[in-house]
Design an enzyme around this catalytic site. Structure first.
Site, short mmCIF file in Angstrom:
data_model
loop_
_atom_site.label_atom_id
_atom_site.label_comp_id
_atom_site.label_asym_id
_atom_site.label_seq_id
_atom_site.Cartn_x
_atom_site.Cartn_y
_atom_site.Cartn_z
N ARG A 103 0.88 -1.18 0.00
CA ARG A 103 0.00 0.00 0.00
C ARG A 103 0.91 1.22 0.00
O ARG A 103 1.71 1.42 0.92
CB ARG A 103 -0.92 0.00 1.21
CG ARG A 103 -1.62 1.35 1.40
CD ARG A 103 -2.74 1.30 2.40
NE ARG A 103 -3.90 0.63 1.86
CZ ARG A 103 -5.14 0.77 2.33
NH1 ARG A 103 -5.38 1.57 3.35
NH2 ARG A 103 -6.15 0.12 1.79
N HIS A 130 -7.28 0.51 -6.67
CA HIS A 130 -7.53 -0.27 -5.45
C HIS A 130 -8.22 -1.58 -5.87
O HIS A 130 -9.40 -1.79 -5.61
CB HIS A 130 -8.39 0.54 -4.49
CG HIS A 130 -8.39 0.02 -3.08
ND1 HIS A 130 -7.60 -1.03 -2.65
CD2 HIS A 130 -9.09 0.43 -1.97
CE1 HIS A 130 -7.81 -1.26 -1.36
NE2 HIS A 130 -8.71 -0.39 -0.93
N GLN A 133 -10.24 -4.08 -3.40
CA GLN A 133 -11.53 -3.56 -2.94
C GLN A 133 -12.60 -3.72 -4.01
O GLN A 133 -13.73 -4.14 -3.73
CB GLN A 133 -11.38 -2.08 -2.55
CG GLN A 133 -12.67 -1.47 -2.02
CD GLN A 133 -13.09 -2.03 -0.67
OE1 GLN A 133 -12.31 -1.98 0.26
NE2 GLN A 133 -14.31 -2.54 -0.57
N ASP A 222 -17.18 7.14 -2.09
CA ASP A 222 -15.94 7.04 -1.31
C ASP A 222 -15.65 8.45 -0.77
O ASP A 222 -16.29 9.42 -1.18
CB ASP A 222 -14.81 6.55 -2.25
CG ASP A 222 -13.49 6.27 -1.53
OD1 ASP A 222 -13.48 6.19 -0.29
OD2 ASP A 222 -12.46 6.15 -2.22
N CYS A 262 -16.54 1.75 0.31
CA CYS A 262 -15.41 0.87 0.66
C CYS A 262 -14.95 1.06 2.10
O CYS A 262 -14.26 0.20 2.64
CB CYS A 262 -14.26 1.09 -0.31
SG CYS A 262 -13.52 2.73 -0.24
N ARG A 290 -13.83 -8.64 2.01
CA ARG A 290 -12.40 -8.47 1.73
C ARG A 290 -11.66 -9.75 2.13
O ARG A 290 -10.76 -10.22 1.43
CB ARG A 290 -11.81 -7.28 2.52
CG ARG A 290 -12.30 -5.91 2.10
CD ARG A 290 -11.84 -5.52 0.71
NE ARG A 290 -10.39 -5.43 0.58
CZ ARG A 290 -9.64 -4.37 0.86
NH1 ARG A 290 -10.22 -3.26 1.28
NH2 ARG A 290 -8.33 -4.39 0.71
#
Ligand code: CP
Ligand code: NVA
Length: 308
Positions: A103, A130, A133, A222, A262, A290
């Site tokens: 990340r 991402h 996700q 988001d 998310c 996830r």
């Protein structure tokens, strides 16, 4: 040959569908308490340059449940933070680990790491993509709606890393995606144009959130300021006014529409508390998934590459 997951378009439709099928099976087996430990003796490294709750914990739990181990590496406390080149770090870590999740900020960092790494590299979020996700979100949509074919999915808010990964998913899987973003906050132009060229479905960037929400099966949003954009927060709060998912926007969608985020969410900004806690919200199922989807990703990258 090792395979990386740096962006959704690293996967074919066949591979994505296989991940969904394995996620379904692994989730079911986990719920029934059936142990499954194909990764005994394998170690996953987690290199994180940004904060995380879901990505870190779900990958760690996934590895433990599959019989493997994890090592968390904060770049600040390693030689990476003192400027050791990525190409050296990638080759060294390849000698210890079996796969790595990264990340970070610039997507070029994961690209370079993957180029020099001899083990699979998984993007745990960059400024541009991402993928874990969005794979999870698509799996959640299949659980709730049965299929993604023919759906209208709306994205309301920032044309950020999540939006870019949604665009790639729409192009590969063939659902209709309508994004409503304020001027100056549109998704990445190159990703968008390439996806639109390849897609058999509609991928449109609009201005008015009402047009995106109208008749949608899924409403998605988001945060307005992503990690690394904290200095822009005040300006963004003004620029994104009117791009909130609230009960009026939800009324425009189909009656059985689901609401996705998310997480982490800023209630009262991109989504109201009422909608997030409402009956159409599936945000905590998304968060749970996830774990299951990343188990399928780990299985496929580490032990069971998909036949083409
Ligand atoms: N959605 C997501 O990636 O959450 P974290 O930042 O907590 O990992
Ligand atoms: N767009 C957000 C997603 C967080 C999971 C960010 O990059 O901060």
């Amino acid at each position: 040959m090792k395979k990386d997951l740096l962006k959704i378009s690293d996967l074919t439709r066949h591979e994505i569908d296989e991940i969904f099928e394995r996620s379904r099976i692994l989730k079911g087996n986990h719920k029934r308490g059936m142990p499954y430990k194909p990764l005994i003796g394998k170690t996953l490294g987690l290199i994180f340059e940004k904060a995380s709750t879901r990505t870190r914990v779900s990958f760690e739990a996934a590895m433990y449940q599959l019989g493997g181990n994890t090592i968390f590496i904060s770049s600040r406390d390693s030689q990476m933070g003192r400027g050791e080149p990525i190409k050296d770090t990638a080759r060294v870590l390849s000698r210890y680990l079996d796969a790595v999740v990264i990340r970070t900020f610039g997507h070029d960092i994961v690209d370079e790491f993957a180029r020099y790494s001899e083990i699979p590299v998984i993007n745990g979020l960059t400024d541009l993509h991402h993928p874990c996700q969005v794979l999870t979100d698509m799996f959640t949509i299949i659980e709730k709606k049965g299929d993604y074919k023919g759906l209208k999915i709306a994205w309301i808010g920032d044309g950020n890393n999540m939006a870019n990964s949604w665009i790639e998913a729409a192009s590969i899987l063939g659902f209709n995606l309508f994004l409503a973003c304020p001027k100056g906050y549109e998704p990445d132009k190159k990703i968008l144009e390439h996806a639109q060229k390849e897609a058999k479905s509609e991928i449109k960037v609009l201005k008015d959130p009402k047009d995106a929400a109208d008749g949608a099966d899924v409403l998605n949003t988001d945060v307005w300021a992503s990690m690394g954009q904290e200095d822009e927060r005040e300006k963004r709060l003004k620029d994104f006014k009117g791009y909130q998912i609230n009960k009026d926007v939800l009324k425009l969608a189909k009656k059985d529409a689901i609401v996705m985020h998310c997480l982490p969410a800023h209630r009262g900004e991109e989504i109201t508390d009422e909608v997030m806690e409402g009956s159409q919200s599936v945000v905590f199922d998304q968060a749970e998934n996830r774990l299951h989807v990343q188990k399928a990703v780990l299985e496929i990258l580490l032990i069971n590459p998909i036949e083409k």
